[in-house]
Write an enzyme that holds these catalytic residues in place. Sequence first.
Site, PDB file in Angstrom:
ATOM      1  N   ASP A 140      13.960  11.655  76.154  1.00  0.00           N
ATOM      2  CA  ASP A 140      12.929  11.668  75.117  1.00  0.00           C
ATOM      3  C   ASP A 140      11.525  11.423  75.657  1.00  0.00           C
ATOM      4  OD1 ASP A 140      15.034  12.017  73.253  1.00  0.00           O
ATOM      5  OD2 ASP A 140      15.439   9.878  73.392  1.00  0.00           O
ATOM      6  N   LYS A 179      10.250  16.337  77.607  1.00  0.00           N
ATOM      7  CA  LYS A 179      10.558  17.443  78.528  1.00  0.00           C
ATOM      8  C   LYS A 179      10.449  18.794  77.839  1.00  0.00           C
ATOM      9  CE  LYS A 179      14.639  15.733  79.357  1.00  0.00           C
ATOM     10  NZ  LYS A 179      14.472  14.394  78.752  1.00  0.00           N
ATOM     11  N   GLY A 213      17.998  16.476  72.595  1.00  0.00           N
ATOM     12  CA  GLY A 213      17.182  16.913  71.470  1.00  0.00           C
ATOM     13  C   GLY A 213      15.767  17.125  71.960  1.00  0.00           C
ATOM     14  N   HIS A 214      15.354  18.380  72.047  1.00  0.00           N
ATOM     15  CA  HIS A 214      14.013  18.701  72.543  1.00  0.00           C
ATOM     16  C   HIS A 214      13.174  19.239  71.397  1.00  0.00           C
ATOM     17  CE1 HIS A 214      15.737  19.223  76.883  1.00  0.00           C
ATOM     18  NE2 HIS A 214      15.751  17.989  76.475  1.00  0.00           N
ATOM     19  N   GLN A 244      18.398  14.673  79.061  1.00  0.00           N
ATOM     20  CA  GLN A 244      18.509  13.238  79.329  1.00  0.00           C
ATOM     21  C   GLN A 244      17.552  12.887  80.489  1.00  0.00           C
ATOM     22  OE1 GLN A 244      21.833  14.964  79.132  1.00  0.00           O
ATOM     23  NE2 GLN A 244      21.454  14.761  76.963  1.00  0.00           N
TER      24      GLN A 244
END
Length: 362
Positions: free
Chosen positions: A12, A15, A39-40, A181
Amino acid sequence: MIDIVVGLQWGDEGKGKITDYMSEDYDWVVRYQGGSNAGHTVYVDGKKYVTHSLPTGVIRPNVRSVITHGCVVDPYELIKEITALEEMGIDFTNRLFISKDATVITHSHLAQDEANKKTWGSTGKGIGPAYRDKYDSKGIRLGDVVTEQSYRKLFPFITDTRELLYDAERRGERILIEGAQAVMLDVDFGTYPYVTSSPCTANYAPQGTGLPLYMFNGCVVTGVVKAYTTRIGTGPFPTEFQDESLTDMLREVGGEYGATTGRPRRMGWLDMDQLRYACEINGITNLAITKLDVLSCLDTISIKDGQEYVNFPSWKLTGNETHWDELPSELKDYVNYISSRTDTTVSMVGVGQNREQLICVE
Ligand code: IMP
Ligand code: MG
């Protein structure tokens, strides 16, 4: 030509945003580990795009996206994700390639991971059980099941992604490898056992893509670091705030809730020892520092460096800054401290949600 983007904290870091920005200059964006635990989030023209299994590159029409054999794939989640983005106008035809050798996350994996969600805060997406079966030689590979009726939608995308990327690189095409991650969640280098079940550093890129080492000659590894630290799930976090009101305020301003699970993130200061460790392992040459705007809600900002906390005065932003020259000197001092203490070049700073608010450092 291959470059890599990885996270340097507990995920988080932003990225997705950095990959989205950089991917304008690449032909391919590749996910090589992890799965729908990621989750991006990317904002483009006021629209919010969230990807989980898909590489962030899918948002750019010029980019082709790849999910390699290093990933674990939940076919139902992936179909949902593709469908949602199609509804937002994204066309996947001839732009998405998924490895036939990616490991399938099954209903049984999801059921097994449900307990981990409660006990130590896994995302509950079946990641650990799926990787466990992979390494126990009991995994199911996507290519083995994709002809089944319910997986039909994925069928056109399944291929040998190793060969695809190998040929692309040989033709001189530009490949950006996107980590999910981050190093502190890496199964080997993270805060074990409070980690995810895949390797999350740049060092896994050759294995996770199947591309030989010589192709990584001259590879630039951009490390993404948030201007402060967050973590989701149980496990050590040395610089975590003890002050509840500070936690709550910064969490609200920064929108620090999991993009995958919606859980509130734990909050803390930047940790220089942790960051230096992350830079060493990944061989970071370039840093991208995100969310500097969020810290402007404070008066004083701290960084833990060795046993000391170093204090910095905060800065004010108008929200219209788009060039390094326009940024306040206090912000530049903070950035320069991080650069000098990690012995890296800071190439980008994030001062807001939008693409234009990612500023190249001159
Ligand atoms: P798992 O990956 O679901 O097995 O979860 C392992 C640990 O990694 C948990 O603490 C999760 O909260 C954390 N984690 C996994 N993926 C992400 C991510 O994309 N961002 C932040 N934390 C994550
Ligand atoms: Mg995330």
